[in-house]
Design a protein around this motif. Structure first.
Motif, short mmCIF file in Angstrom:
data_model
loop_
_atom_site.label_atom_id
_atom_site.label_comp_id
_atom_site.label_asym_id
_atom_site.label_seq_id
_atom_site.Cartn_x
_atom_site.Cartn_y
_atom_site.Cartn_z
N ASN A 18 0.80 -1.22 0.00
CA ASN A 18 0.00 0.00 0.00
C ASN A 18 0.83 1.28 0.00
N GLU A 19 2.16 1.19 -0.02
CA GLU A 19 2.95 2.40 0.07
C GLU A 19 2.93 3.17 -1.26
N THR A 20 2.90 4.48 -1.15
CA THR A 20 2.94 5.34 -2.33
C THR A 20 4.24 6.13 -2.39
N THR A 21 4.94 6.22 -1.27
CA THR A 21 6.25 6.85 -1.22
C THR A 21 7.19 5.96 -0.42
N VAL A 22 8.47 6.20 -0.57
CA VAL A 22 9.45 5.41 0.18
C VAL A 22 9.53 5.96 1.60
N PRO A 23 9.20 5.15 2.60
CA PRO A 23 9.26 5.64 3.98
C PRO A 23 10.70 5.83 4.43
N ASN A 24 10.96 6.90 5.18
CA ASN A 24 12.30 7.17 5.70
C ASN A 24 12.58 6.43 7.00
N GLU A 25 11.56 6.11 7.75
CA GLU A 25 11.75 5.53 9.08
C GLU A 25 11.73 4.00 9.10
N VAL A 26 11.93 3.38 7.98
CA VAL A 26 11.95 1.92 7.91
C VAL A 26 13.36 1.44 8.18
N THR A 27 13.48 0.43 9.01
CA THR A 27 14.79 -0.13 9.27
C THR A 27 14.97 -1.40 8.46
N GLY A 28 16.18 -1.70 8.16
CA GLY A 28 16.50 -2.92 7.43
C GLY A 28 18.01 -3.02 7.32
N PRO A 29 18.50 -4.20 7.04
CA PRO A 29 19.95 -4.35 6.90
C PRO A 29 20.47 -3.54 5.72
N THR A 30 21.66 -2.99 5.88
CA THR A 30 22.28 -2.21 4.82
C THR A 30 23.57 -2.87 4.37
N PHE A 31 23.96 -2.59 3.14
CA PHE A 31 25.13 -3.21 2.52
C PHE A 31 25.93 -2.15 1.79
N ASP A 32 27.21 -2.42 1.60
CA ASP A 32 28.09 -1.50 0.89
C ASP A 32 27.95 -1.61 -0.62
N HIS A 33 27.50 -2.75 -1.11
CA HIS A 33 27.43 -2.99 -2.55
C HIS A 33 26.06 -3.51 -2.94
N ARG A 34 25.60 -3.08 -4.13
CA ARG A 34 24.28 -3.48 -4.60
C ARG A 34 24.15 -4.99 -4.77
N ASP A 35 25.18 -5.64 -5.31
CA ASP A 35 25.07 -7.09 -5.52
C ASP A 35 24.92 -7.84 -4.20
N GLU A 36 25.55 -7.36 -3.14
CA GLU A 36 25.38 -7.98 -1.82
C GLU A 36 23.94 -7.84 -1.34
N ALA A 37 23.38 -6.64 -1.52
CA ALA A 37 22.00 -6.39 -1.11
C ALA A 37 21.03 -7.26 -1.89
N GLU A 38 21.27 -7.41 -3.20
CA GLU A 38 20.37 -8.21 -4.02
C GLU A 38 20.48 -9.70 -3.68
N ARG A 39 21.67 -10.19 -3.39
CA ARG A 39 21.81 -11.59 -2.97
C ARG A 39 21.06 -11.84 -1.66
N TYR A 40 21.19 -10.91 -0.72
CA TYR A 40 20.49 -11.02 0.55
C TYR A 40 18.98 -10.99 0.33
N ALA A 41 18.52 -10.08 -0.54
CA ALA A 41 17.09 -9.97 -0.83
C ALA A 41 16.56 -11.28 -1.42
N HIS A 42 17.29 -11.86 -2.36
CA HIS A 42 16.86 -13.13 -2.95
C HIS A 42 16.79 -14.23 -1.90
N SER A 43 17.73 -14.25 -0.97
CA SER A 43 17.70 -15.28 0.08
C SER A 43 16.49 -15.09 1.00
N LEU A 44 16.13 -13.84 1.28
CA LEU A 44 14.94 -13.58 2.10
C LEU A 44 13.67 -14.04 1.40
N VAL A 45 13.58 -13.76 0.12
CA VAL A 45 12.39 -14.16 -0.64
C VAL A 45 12.27 -15.68 -0.66
#
Length: 70
Positions: A18-45
């Protein structure tokens, strides 16, 4: 897969249908590189069967959505 960084430029968070904008107050793990973030995202899915969002921290300090996985 590397561990999430405490102050990386890429963030992975749960997707909210239901979001229409990107919320600023959302927490989540952060990564230095996009490929690391995408690998982590795929593992979560695979593990939880719910979509997640990959975002990048812009120079202005806001999070920009790069894509939804799942």
């Amino acid at each position: 897969m590397s561990d999430p960084s405490p102050r990386g430029r890429y963030r992975v968070r749960p997707a909210d249908q239901n979001e229409t904008t990107v919320p600023n107050e959302v927490t989540g793990p952060t990564f230095d590189h996009r490929d690391e973030a995408e690998r982590y995202a795929h593992s979560l899915v695979l593990a939880h069967q719910t979509p997640v969002v990959v975002e990048k921290l812009a120079p202005a300090g806001c999070w920009l959505q790069l894509g939804i996985i799942g």
